[in-house]
Design an enzyme around this catalytic site. Structure first.
Site, short mmCIF file in Angstrom:
data_model
loop_
_atom_site.label_atom_id
_atom_site.label_comp_id
_atom_site.label_asym_id
_atom_site.label_seq_id
_atom_site.Cartn_x
_atom_site.Cartn_y
_atom_site.Cartn_z
N LYS A 19 0.84 -1.21 0.00
CA LYS A 19 0.00 0.00 0.00
C LYS A 19 0.87 1.26 0.00
CE LYS A 19 -2.83 0.77 3.69
NZ LYS A 19 -2.56 2.11 4.25
N GLN A 166 4.68 9.18 7.37
CA GLN A 166 3.78 10.14 6.73
C GLN A 166 4.24 11.56 7.01
OE1 GLN A 166 -0.21 9.05 7.91
NE2 GLN A 166 -0.10 7.10 6.82
N ASP A 311 1.77 -1.26 11.97
CA ASP A 311 0.47 -1.70 11.43
C ASP A 311 0.17 -3.16 11.75
OD1 ASP A 311 0.06 0.82 10.38
OD2 ASP A 311 0.79 0.31 8.38
C1 S3P Z 1 2.43 4.78 6.20
C2 S3P Z 1 3.01 5.13 7.40
C3 S3P Z 1 2.50 4.67 8.71
C4 S3P Z 1 1.55 3.49 8.56
C5 S3P Z 1 0.56 3.69 7.46
C6 S3P Z 1 1.27 3.88 6.13
C7 S3P Z 1 3.02 5.32 4.96
O1 S3P Z 1 1.78 5.72 9.33
O2 S3P Z 1 0.88 3.26 9.78
O3 S3P Z 1 -0.30 2.58 7.35
O4 S3P Z 1 2.71 4.79 3.87
O5 S3P Z 1 3.81 6.27 5.04
P1 S3P Z 1 2.52 6.82 10.24
O6 S3P Z 1 3.39 7.64 9.38
O7 S3P Z 1 1.40 7.62 10.82
O8 S3P Z 1 3.27 6.04 11.27
#
Ligand code: S3P
Length: 424
Positions: A19, A166, A311
């Site tokens: 994803k 993120q 996750d």
């Molecule tokens: C993700 C970062 C994670 C993860 C999310 C996907 C990403 O979140 O939990 O499912 O693709 O950068 P956080 O950045 O809030 O830890």
């Protein structure tokens, strides 16, 4: 969805595309010049939200069964969207796109579903504002809907309080539009797909320890990307193969990037029998995983490993419930601000199944070994809750009912079919 205990799980499963990597392929392909071809793209609702958002900003994206074709228009080629951008359930789309929109010469508004409208956005609003962005929460609660008026940005060195890919990615993407170098230092290393892929598209980006630095205004060029299988989706079959007696599953094509492989390390530390086969590295490392049922024991999970399995903690809870002894999870307060409050929701429903589990401020304590019995679980619009309890149902007496079970379309549309395909 109503599920029951199974005798054993046997066979092979090929995991759909990652994803995180699928989102980034669409975003960076849109900002690159020329054609980007993406194979094994995750056709999950979250990634489709990303495609839709970039289409609304004038990018032509062809979605065929074999590949995604993105006709990128370069770093400065986005057009003002004609309406509000809908992020659906996707935190990744919301936070990463905010970084891109902060430096555009137009205004935009982002919104999403009930879950997205409760998720904290201050964590990106703060650094983006420090860079000069004009980003506001329309309801004044630091959540979406967000209004972003593009501004000239300047580079900063941001010390992030959370280990969040993120947040890191939002700042680095805004850094592409800044007037100098942008750096992000995080408290522990989060997934590094943005760094790997932006460099592959031609960005001048380097990392040293917990700091990533990007130079502005690169010329990004279209690329070919083959998305590895999502280890976060594979985690459900790893857990299932380990906890259901007499099981043997081959999970094909799983991304094992070291910033994502905490689940593998935890399975092995708990006594799980998982062997890596056909290890390959094509930018992102990939392997097949052979999983055999095992007697698990409790462990403590804390510190720097947490971002590498954040996750997977809901399904790790299910393994812990089946393990002998106590599992302690610490340093995982981030669980409270995912698609649901995953500490509260896991405690509520695992207790209802007969497990001795206690929530703490930053994790949970699980005394494993008690038999589980079926119950009714509400997914709370959270795909990982639905899939975790589907795995628990495989060893629970009686019937497990999952309400809102179709939320798995977010990250793994064929999840229940693939699970049924392994059931003996
Ligand atoms: C993700 C970062 C994670 C993860 C999310 C996907 C990403 O979140 O939990 O499912 O693709 O950068 P956080 O950045 O809030 O830890």
């Amino acid at each position: 969805m109503i599920l029951h205990k199974v005798k054993a799980l046997k066979g092979e499963v090929t995991i759909p595309g990652d994803k995180s990597i699928s989102h980034r392929a669409v975003m960076f392909g849109s900002l690159a010049e020329g054609l980007t071809e993406v194979t094994n793209f995750l056709q999950g609702a979250d990634c489709l939200s990303t495609i839709e958002a970039f289409r609304q900003m004038g990018i032509e994206i062809e979605n065929t069964p074999e590949k995604i074709l993105i006709h990128g228009r370069g770093l400065h080629g986005l057009q003002a969207p004609s309406s509000v951008l809908d992020m659906g359930n996707s935190g990744t789309t919301t936070r990463l796109i905010s970084g891109i929109l902060a430096g555009q010469p137009f205004e935009s508004t982002l919104t999403g579903d009930a879950s997205i409208q409760k998720r904290p956005m201050r964590r990106i609003m703060e650094p983006l504002s420090m860079m000069g962005a004009a980003i506001t929460s329309i309801n004044g609660n630091d959540c979406a809907p967000l209004h972003i008026a593009g501004r000239p940005l300047h580079g900063i060195h941001y010390q992030s309080r959370v280990a969040s890919a993120q947040v890191k990615s939002a700042v680095l993407l805004a850094g592409l539009y800044a007037d100098g170098i942008t750096q992000v230092t995080e408290p522990a290393i989060s997934r590094n797909h943005t760094e790997i892929m932006l460099r592959y598209f031609g960005a001048n980006l380097h990392t040293e320890d917990r700091t990533a630095s990007v130079h502005p205004d690169p010329r990004l060029m279209g690329q070919k990307i083959n998305v590895p299988g999502d280890i976060s989706s594979a985690a459900y079959f790893m857990a299932a193969g380990l906890i259901v007696p007499g099981s043997e599953i081959l999970i094909r094509n799983v991304g094992i990037n070291p910033t994502r492989d905490g689940i593998l390390r935890v399975c092995q530390q708990m006594g799980g029998n998982i062997t890596l086969l056909n290890v390959k590295n094509d930018g992102e490392p990939v392997a097949d995983l052979l999983v055999k049922s095992s007697s698990l024991h409790g462990i403590t999970i804390e510190g720097d490993i947490i971002p590498t399995l954040i996750d997977e903690l809901p399904v790790i809870n299910i393994m812990a419930a089946c393990a002998e002894g106590t599992t302690i999870i610490r340093d995982a307060a981030e669980l409270k601000v995912k698609e649901s409050n995953r500490i509260d929701v896991m405690v509520q429903y695992l207790s209802a199944m007969g497990c001795d589990i206690k929530g703490t401020d930053d994790g949970m304590i699980i005394k494993g070994g008690a038999p589980l019995h079926g119950t009714t679980v509400d997914s709370h619009l959270d795909h990982r809750i639905a899939m975790s309890f589907a795995i628990a149902s495989l060893i629970a007496d009686g019937e497990t009912q999952i309400k809102g079970s179709d939320v798995v379309t977010i990250s793994y549309p064929a999840f229940y079919q693939d699970l049924a395909g392994l059931t003996c």
